[in-house]
Design a protein around this motif. Structure first.
Motif, mmCIF file in Angstrom:
data_model
loop_
_atom_site.group_PDB
_atom_site.id
_atom_site.type_symbol
_atom_site.label_atom_id
_atom_site.label_comp_id
_atom_site.label_asym_id
_atom_site.label_seq_id
_atom_site.Cartn_x
_atom_site.Cartn_y
_atom_site.Cartn_z
ATOM 1 N N LEU A 20 1.037 -1.299 0.037
ATOM 2 C CA LEU A 20 -0.003 -0.002 -0.008
ATOM 3 C C LEU A 20 0.880 1.284 -0.011
ATOM 4 C CD1 LEU A 20 -2.735 -0.778 2.587
ATOM 5 C CD2 LEU A 20 -2.476 -1.661 0.165
ATOM 6 N N SER A 21 0.398 2.262 -0.577
ATOM 7 C CA SER A 21 0.963 3.552 -0.705
ATOM 8 C C SER A 21 0.131 4.608 -0.170
ATOM 9 C CB SER A 21 1.539 4.009 -2.024
ATOM 10 O OG SER A 21 2.427 2.826 -2.685
ATOM 11 N N CYS A 22 0.864 5.804 0.564
ATOM 12 C CA CYS A 22 -0.101 6.754 0.690
ATOM 13 C C CYS A 22 0.865 7.977 0.358
ATOM 14 C CB CYS A 22 -0.161 6.673 2.475
ATOM 15 S SG CYS A 22 -0.906 8.058 3.239
ATOM 16 N N ALA A 23 0.267 8.927 -0.365
ATOM 17 C CA ALA A 23 0.877 10.176 -0.711
ATOM 18 C C ALA A 23 0.550 11.336 0.141
ATOM 19 C CB ALA A 23 0.702 10.436 -2.204
ATOM 20 N N ALA A 24 1.111 12.004 0.723
ATOM 21 C CA ALA A 24 0.715 13.148 1.610
ATOM 22 C C ALA A 24 1.382 14.542 0.911
ATOM 23 C CB ALA A 24 1.551 13.037 2.651
ATOM 24 N N SER A 25 0.165 15.466 1.265
ATOM 25 C CA SER A 25 0.576 16.848 0.659
ATOM 26 C C SER A 25 0.209 17.639 1.605
ATOM 27 C CB SER A 25 0.027 17.134 -0.732
ATOM 28 O OG SER A 25 -1.397 16.996 -0.681
ATOM 29 N N PRO A 26 0.569 19.008 1.832
ATOM 30 C CA PRO A 26 1.828 19.334 0.942
ATOM 31 C C PRO A 26 3.086 18.606 1.542
ATOM 32 C CG PRO A 26 1.388 20.829 2.805
ATOM 33 C CD PRO A 26 0.269 20.049 2.786
ATOM 34 N N TYR A 27 3.344 18.065 2.694
ATOM 35 C CA TYR A 27 4.229 17.170 3.143
ATOM 36 C C TYR A 27 4.175 16.705 4.526
ATOM 37 C CZ TYR A 27 5.410 21.639 6.120
ATOM 38 O OH TYR A 27 5.289 22.683 6.978
ATOM 39 N N ILE A 28 4.891 15.828 4.926
ATOM 40 C CA ILE A 28 4.641 15.139 6.241
ATOM 41 C C ILE A 28 5.236 15.655 7.370
ATOM 42 C CG2 ILE A 28 5.262 12.862 7.522
ATOM 43 C CD1 ILE A 28 5.294 11.483 4.723
ATOM 44 N N ARG A 29 4.533 16.244 8.414
ATOM 45 C CA ARG A 29 5.198 16.914 9.574
ATOM 46 C C ARG A 29 5.407 16.139 10.822
ATOM 47 N NH1 ARG A 29 1.341 19.967 11.664
ATOM 48 N NH2 ARG A 29 -0.237 19.392 10.455
ATOM 49 N N GLY A 30 4.768 15.127 10.949
ATOM 50 C CA GLY A 30 4.948 14.301 12.171
ATOM 51 C C GLY A 30 4.929 12.773 11.908
ATOM 52 N N SER A 31 4.061 12.168 12.456
ATOM 53 C CA SER A 31 4.010 10.706 12.353
ATOM 54 C C SER A 31 3.014 10.329 11.395
ATOM 55 C CB SER A 31 3.717 10.136 13.956
ATOM 56 O OG SER A 31 4.428 10.298 14.712
ATOM 57 N N MET A 32 3.194 9.045 10.824
ATOM 58 C CA MET A 32 2.469 8.671 9.897
ATOM 59 C C MET A 32 1.834 7.141 10.153
ATOM 60 S SD MET A 32 1.708 10.891 7.551
ATOM 61 C CE MET A 32 0.996 9.566 5.969
ATOM 62 N N GLY A 33 0.596 6.928 10.059
ATOM 63 C CA GLY A 33 0.304 5.534 10.475
ATOM 64 C C GLY A 33 -0.634 4.790 9.603
ATOM 65 N N TRP A 34 -0.854 3.726 9.633
ATOM 66 C CA TRP A 34 -1.702 2.636 8.834
ATOM 67 C C TRP A 34 -2.928 2.187 9.884
ATOM 68 C CZ3 TRP A 34 -2.529 2.712 3.722
ATOM 69 C CH2 TRP A 34 -1.464 3.187 2.771
ATOM 70 N N PHE A 35 -4.039 2.462 9.458
ATOM 71 C CA PHE A 35 -5.222 1.707 10.436
ATOM 72 C C PHE A 35 -6.000 0.924 9.706
ATOM 73 C CE2 PHE A 35 -4.785 4.286 14.352
ATOM 74 C CZ PHE A 35 -3.964 5.362 13.908
ATOM 75 N N ARG A 36 -6.731 0.008 10.058
ATOM 76 C CA ARG A 36 -7.802 -0.876 9.248
ATOM 77 C C ARG A 36 -9.052 -0.883 10.097
ATOM 78 N NH1 ARG A 36 -4.380 -6.546 9.266
ATOM 79 N NH2 ARG A 36 -5.001 -7.224 11.599
ATOM 80 N N ARG A 37 -9.944 -1.229 9.212
ATOM 81 C CA ARG A 37 -11.216 -1.504 9.769
ATOM 82 C C ARG A 37 -11.886 -2.574 9.160
ATOM 83 N NH1 ARG A 37 -14.881 1.361 13.010
ATOM 84 N NH2 ARG A 37 -13.712 3.571 12.634
ATOM 85 N N ALA A 38 -12.128 -3.727 9.776
ATOM 86 C CA ALA A 38 -12.983 -4.916 9.013
ATOM 87 C C ALA A 38 -14.465 -4.954 9.593
ATOM 88 C CB ALA A 38 -12.256 -6.124 9.321
ATOM 89 N N PRO A 39 -15.328 -5.294 8.650
ATOM 90 C CA PRO A 39 -16.648 -5.229 8.748
ATOM 91 C C PRO A 39 -16.935 -5.882 10.338
ATOM 92 C CG PRO A 39 -16.274 -6.180 6.653
ATOM 93 C CD PRO A 39 -14.862 -5.977 7.262
ATOM 94 N N GLY A 40 -17.659 -4.956 10.807
ATOM 95 C CA GLY A 40 -18.400 -5.341 12.296
ATOM 96 C C GLY A 40 -17.030 -5.263 13.093
ATOM 97 N N LYS A 41 -16.163 -4.730 12.856
ATOM 98 C CA LYS A 41 -14.934 -4.558 14.085
ATOM 99 C C LYS A 41 -14.579 -3.043 14.276
ATOM 100 C CE LYS A 41 -13.053 -9.235 13.561
ATOM 101 N NZ LYS A 41 -11.715 -10.006 13.167
ATOM 102 N N GLU A 42 -13.914 -2.966 15.263
ATOM 103 C CA GLU A 42 -13.247 -1.796 15.696
ATOM 104 C C GLU A 42 -12.204 -1.501 14.745
ATOM 105 O OE1 GLU A 42 -16.226 -0.699 18.310
ATOM 106 O OE2 GLU A 42 -14.533 0.557 18.166
#
Length: 124
Positions: A20-42
């Motif tokens: 997976l890729s994530c393009a940020a604009s204008p720029y990254i200032r702090g932390s970057m994270g990946w999260f996920r949500r499955a059906p019926g789950k938190e």
């Protein structure tokens, strides 16, 4: 706020890989994270990276540790999530997020900008 656009989701068989890729604009200032949500789950925090100059570090959920790798290319303002040895339970909508806080945790409340999400489906 930071504008985020994810890409790279899709369907893959168990044991396979996806990036997976994530393009940020204008720029990254702090932390970057990946999260996920499955059906019926938190929503679940998957991985976080902070990278500034010589300082760099990542954090992973136990469920993906050893299988997923988060990385960041500051020149491209892009964050990646390399997903290896995927399992059916990895099926979810994956979201990229930005936090102004360096060394943020995997708590979504610390993140103030979110992408639209990209679907990952793992078949057995």
């Amino acid at each position: 706020q930071v504008h985020l656009v994810e890409s790279g989701g899709g369907s893959v068989q168990a044991g396979g890989s996806l990036r997976l890729s994530c393009a940020a604009s204008p720029y990254i200032r702090g932390s970057m994270g990946w999260f996920r949500r499955a059906p019926g789950k938190e929503r679940e925090g998957v991985a976080r990276i902070y990278k500034r100059g010589s300082a760099a570090g990542s954090l992973y959920a136990d469920s993906v540790k050893g299988r997923f790798t988060i990385s960041q290319d500051n020149a491209k303002n892009t964050v990646y999530l390399q997903m290896n040895s995927v399992k059916p339970e990895d099926t979810a909508m994956y979201y990229c997020a930005h936090s102004p806080t360096p060394w943020a945790g995997l708590d979504g409340a610390q993140f103030d900008s979110w992408g639209q999400g990209t679907q990952v489906t793992v078949s057995s």
